[in-house]
Design a protein around this motif. Structure first.
Motif, PDB file in Angstrom:
ATOM      1  N   VAL A 188      31.051  32.672  49.967  1.00  0.00           N
ATOM      2  CA  VAL A 188      31.909  33.702  50.550  1.00  0.00           C
ATOM      3  C   VAL A 188      33.181  33.039  51.046  1.00  0.00           C
ATOM      4  O   VAL A 188      33.139  32.013  51.722  1.00  0.00           O
ATOM      5  CB  VAL A 188      31.188  34.427  51.706  1.00  0.00           C
ATOM      6  N   ASP A 189      34.316  33.642  50.693  1.00  0.00           N
ATOM      7  CA  ASP A 189      35.611  33.131  51.106  1.00  0.00           C
ATOM      8  C   ASP A 189      36.402  34.258  51.750  1.00  0.00           C
ATOM      9  O   ASP A 189      36.444  35.365  51.222  1.00  0.00           O
ATOM     10  CB  ASP A 189      36.367  32.582  49.902  1.00  0.00           C
ATOM     11  N   ARG A 190      36.993  33.983  52.867  1.00  0.00           N
ATOM     12  CA  ARG A 190      37.802  34.987  53.578  1.00  0.00           C
ATOM     13  C   ARG A 190      39.243  34.857  53.111  1.00  0.00           C
ATOM     14  O   ARG A 190      39.886  33.838  53.327  1.00  0.00           O
ATOM     15  CB  ARG A 190      37.703  34.762  55.078  1.00  0.00           C
ATOM     16  N   LYS A 191      39.753  35.901  52.468  1.00  0.00           N
ATOM     17  CA  LYS A 191      41.128  35.889  51.972  1.00  0.00           C
ATOM     18  C   LYS A 191      42.114  36.270  53.072  1.00  0.00           C
ATOM     19  O   LYS A 191      43.180  35.707  53.172  1.00  0.00           O
ATOM     20  CB  LYS A 191      41.281  36.838  50.780  1.00  0.00           C
ATOM     21  N   ASN A 192      41.778  37.255  53.872  1.00  0.00           N
ATOM     22  CA  ASN A 192      42.584  37.636  55.029  1.00  0.00           C
ATOM     23  C   ASN A 192      41.658  38.340  56.015  1.00  0.00           C
ATOM     24  O   ASN A 192      40.451  38.356  55.828  1.00  0.00           O
ATOM     25  CB  ASN A 192      43.792  38.501  54.632  1.00  0.00           C
ATOM     26  N   LYS A 193      42.208  38.948  57.055  1.00  0.00           N
ATOM     27  CA  LYS A 193      41.354  39.556  58.081  1.00  0.00           C
ATOM     28  C   LYS A 193      40.531  40.726  57.560  1.00  0.00           C
ATOM     29  O   LYS A 193      39.457  40.996  58.053  1.00  0.00           O
ATOM     30  CB  LYS A 193      42.196  40.019  59.266  1.00  0.00           C
ATOM     31  N   LYS A 194      41.038  41.433  56.562  1.00  0.00           N
ATOM     32  CA  LYS A 194      40.344  42.630  56.077  1.00  0.00           C
ATOM     33  C   LYS A 194      39.548  42.409  54.807  1.00  0.00           C
ATOM     34  O   LYS A 194      38.641  43.170  54.512  1.00  0.00           O
ATOM     35  CB  LYS A 194      41.360  43.744  55.825  1.00  0.00           C
ATOM     36  N   GLU A 195      39.888  41.391  54.035  1.00  0.00           N
ATOM     37  CA  GLU A 195      39.248  41.242  52.737  1.00  0.00           C
ATOM     38  C   GLU A 195      38.521  39.902  52.610  1.00  0.00           C
ATOM     39  O   GLU A 195      39.060  38.860  52.947  1.00  0.00           O
ATOM     40  CB  GLU A 195      40.298  41.344  51.630  1.00  0.00           C
ATOM     41  N   ASN A 196      37.311  39.972  52.117  1.00  0.00           N
ATOM     42  CA  ASN A 196      36.522  38.792  51.786  1.00  0.00           C
ATOM     43  C   ASN A 196      36.181  38.836  50.306  1.00  0.00           C
ATOM     44  O   ASN A 196      36.178  39.890  49.693  1.00  0.00           O
ATOM     45  CB  ASN A 196      35.224  38.751  52.590  1.00  0.00           C
ATOM     46  N   VAL A 197      35.859  37.677  49.774  1.00  0.00           N
ATOM     47  CA  VAL A 197      35.458  37.580  48.377  1.00  0.00           C
ATOM     48  C   VAL A 197      34.140  36.833  48.316  1.00  0.00           C
ATOM     49  O   VAL A 197      33.961  35.813  48.972  1.00  0.00           O
ATOM     50  CB  VAL A 197      36.520  36.835  47.538  1.00  0.00           C
ATOM     51  N   CYS A 198      33.231  37.365  47.522  1.00  0.00           N
ATOM     52  CA  CYS A 198      31.926  36.739  47.327  1.00  0.00           C
ATOM     53  C   CYS A 198      31.847  36.284  45.871  1.00  0.00           C
ATOM     54  O   CYS A 198      32.009  37.092  44.956  1.00  0.00           O
ATOM     55  CB  CYS A 198      30.825  37.749  47.627  1.00  0.00           C
ATOM     56  N   TYR A 199      31.637  34.997  45.650  1.00  0.00           N
ATOM     57  CA  TYR A 199      31.457  34.460  44.308  1.00  0.00           C
ATOM     58  C   TYR A 199      29.967  34.266  44.057  1.00  0.00           C
ATOM     59  O   TYR A 199      29.256  33.717  44.894  1.00  0.00           O
ATOM     60  CB  TYR A 199      32.172  33.118  44.159  1.00  0.00           C
TER      61      TYR A 199
ATOM     62  N   GLN B 118      21.295  41.603  34.650  1.00  0.00           N
ATOM     63  CA  GLN B 118      22.428  42.398  34.209  1.00  0.00           C
ATOM     64  C   GLN B 118      23.683  41.552  34.069  1.00  0.00           C
ATOM     65  O   GLN B 118      24.518  41.825  33.247  1.00  0.00           O
ATOM     66  CB  GLN B 118      22.699  43.536  35.193  1.00  0.00           C
ATOM     67  N   PHE B 119      23.831  40.560  34.878  1.00  0.00           N
ATOM     68  CA  PHE B 119      24.980  39.682  34.698  1.00  0.00           C
ATOM     69  C   PHE B 119      24.548  38.247  34.863  1.00  0.00           C
ATOM     70  O   PHE B 119      23.592  37.937  35.551  1.00  0.00           O
ATOM     71  CB  PHE B 119      26.108  40.026  35.665  1.00  0.00           C
ATOM     72  N   GLN B 120      25.216  37.408  34.152  1.00  0.00           N
ATOM     73  CA  GLN B 120      24.965  35.982  34.250  1.00  0.00           C
ATOM     74  C   GLN B 120      26.309  35.287  34.260  1.00  0.00           C
ATOM     75  O   GLN B 120      27.255  35.766  33.669  1.00  0.00           O
ATOM     76  CB  GLN B 120      24.160  35.500  33.045  1.00  0.00           C
ATOM     77  N   GLY B 121      26.371  34.186  34.928  1.00  0.00           N
ATOM     78  CA  GLY B 121      27.599  33.422  34.891  1.00  0.00           C
ATOM     79  C   GLY B 121      28.314  33.332  36.203  1.00  0.00           C
ATOM     80  O   GLY B 121      27.743  32.951  37.209  1.00  0.00           O
ATOM     81  N   PHE B 122      29.567  33.735  36.196  1.00  0.00           N
ATOM     82  CA  PHE B 122      30.483  33.517  37.301  1.00  0.00           C
ATOM     83  C   PHE B 122      31.169  34.837  37.618  1.00  0.00           C
ATOM     84  O   PHE B 122      32.026  35.290  36.869  1.00  0.00           O
ATOM     85  CB  PHE B 122      31.478  32.435  36.861  1.00  0.00           C
ATOM     86  N   LYS B 123      30.767  35.479  38.704  1.00  0.00           N
ATOM     87  CA  LYS B 123      31.287  36.799  39.081  1.00  0.00           C
ATOM     88  C   LYS B 123      31.879  36.750  40.487  1.00  0.00           C
ATOM     89  O   LYS B 123      31.546  35.883  41.290  1.00  0.00           O
ATOM     90  CB  LYS B 123      30.176  37.848  39.074  1.00  0.00           C
ATOM     91  N   LYS B 124      32.721  37.745  40.760  1.00  0.00           N
ATOM     92  CA  LYS B 124      33.252  37.865  42.116  1.00  0.00           C
ATOM     93  C   LYS B 124      33.271  39.315  42.538  1.00  0.00           C
ATOM     94  O   LYS B 124      33.484  40.213  41.726  1.00  0.00           O
ATOM     95  CB  LYS B 124      34.617  37.204  42.224  1.00  0.00           C
ATOM     96  N   VAL B 125      33.006  39.517  43.831  1.00  0.00           N
ATOM     97  CA  VAL B 125      32.993  40.846  44.439  1.00  0.00           C
ATOM     98  C   VAL B 125      33.955  40.805  45.620  1.00  0.00           C
ATOM     99  O   VAL B 125      33.891  39.890  46.433  1.00  0.00           O
ATOM    100  CB  VAL B 125      31.579  41.218  44.946  1.00  0.00           C
ATOM    101  N   LYS B 126      34.840  41.793  45.697  1.00  0.00           N
ATOM    102  CA  LYS B 126      35.762  41.897  46.828  1.00  0.00           C
ATOM    103  C   LYS B 126      35.297  43.020  47.740  1.00  0.00           C
ATOM    104  O   LYS B 126      34.773  44.025  47.270  1.00  0.00           O
ATOM    105  CB  LYS B 126      37.177  42.201  46.352  1.00  0.00           C
ATOM    106  N   GLY B 127      35.494  42.832  49.036  1.00  0.00           N
ATOM    107  CA  GLY B 127      35.127  43.865  49.988  1.00  0.00           C
ATOM    108  C   GLY B 127      35.426  43.452  51.406  1.00  0.00           C
ATOM    109  O   GLY B 127      35.958  42.373  51.660  1.00  0.00           O
ATOM    110  N   THR B 128      35.051  44.313  52.332  1.00  0.00           N
ATOM    111  CA  THR B 128      35.236  43.999  53.748  1.00  0.00           C
ATOM    112  C   THR B 128      34.208  42.951  54.165  1.00  0.00           C
ATOM    113  O   THR B 128      33.253  42.662  53.432  1.00  0.00           O
ATOM    114  CB  THR B 128      35.051  45.261  54.617  1.00  0.00           C
ATOM    115  N   HIS B 129      34.391  42.435  55.351  1.00  0.00           N
ATOM    116  CA  HIS B 129      33.467  41.414  55.857  1.00  0.00           C
ATOM    117  C   HIS B 129      32.032  41.938  55.892  1.00  0.00           C
ATOM    118  O   HIS B 129      31.101  41.246  55.474  1.00  0.00           O
ATOM    119  CB  HIS B 129      33.912  40.967  57.249  1.00  0.00           C
ATOM    120  N   ALA B 130      31.845  43.157  56.384  1.00  0.00           N
ATOM    121  CA  ALA B 130      30.488  43.733  56.481  1.00  0.00           C
ATOM    122  C   ALA B 130      29.868  43.935  55.101  1.00  0.00           C
ATOM    123  O   ALA B 130      28.680  43.651  54.902  1.00  0.00           O
ATOM    124  CB  ALA B 130      30.543  45.060  57.233  1.00  0.00           C
ATOM    125  N   GLN B 131      30.651  44.413  54.136  1.00  0.00           N
ATOM    126  CA  GLN B 131      30.134  44.635  52.785  1.00  0.00           C
ATOM    127  C   GLN B 131      29.703  43.320  52.136  1.00  0.00           C
ATOM    128  O   GLN B 131      28.614  43.221  51.568  1.00  0.00           O
ATOM    129  CB  GLN B 131      31.197  45.296  51.906  1.00  0.00           C
TER     130      GLN B 131
END
Length: 106
Positions: free
Chosen positions: A44-55, A12-25
Motif C-alpha cells: 500500500v502506498d499513499r499518494k496524497n491525503k485522499k488517495e491510496n494505491v494498493c499493489y 480471476q487475475f494473476q500478475g501485477f495489479k493496482k487498486v486506487k481508493g480512499t484510505h479506508a477502502q
C-alpha cells in the motif's frame, strides 16, 4: 484403482495489479487479501491525503519483485514500484476487486 484429482483453482487475475481508493477502502481490501490469499504480496502506498494505491503481486511477478528487492531499498521500491518492475500495473476497480474477494475468485 487409480484416482485422478484435478485442482480446479483458477484465479480471476494473476500478475501485477493496482487498486486506487480512499484510505479506508484500501485498508479493507489489503486486509481481506492478506487473510484469504497469504501467498500474494500486497503493498500500500499513499499518494496524497485522499488517495491510496494498493499493489497486488502474484505468480511470476513475485519472483521479479524479490529480485528487485534484493538490489534496492524498500522505500524507493514502494514509491516507484512500476518503474522498478519495468511494467505498468494493470488497474482494477475497487468495486470489482471487492466482488471477487466476496466470491473467492481471486
Amino acid at each position: 484403482m487409480i484416482t485422478v484429482q484435478y485442482q480446479n483453482y483458477s484465479p480471476q487475475f494473476q500478475g501485477f495489479k493496482k487498486v486506487k481508493g480512499t484510505h479506508a477502502q484500501i485498508k479493507k481490501i489489503s486486509e481481506n487479501l492478506k487473510d484469504k490469499y497469504p501467498d500474494s504480496f500486497v503493498l500500500v502506498d499513499r499518494k496524497n491525503k485522499k488517495e491510496n494505491v494498493c499493489y497486488i503481486i502474484t505468480k511470476k511477478h513475485q519472483d521479479k519483485f524479490l529480485d528487485v528487492l534484493k538490489k534496492n531499498n524498500m522505500i524507493d521500491i514502494k514509491e516507484n514500484l512500476e518503474k522498478y518492475m519495468n511494467e505498468k500495473a494493470k488497474e482494477i476497480s475497487f468495486e470489482k476487486i471487492q466482488k471477487l474477494i466476496k466470491k473467492d475468485k481471486i
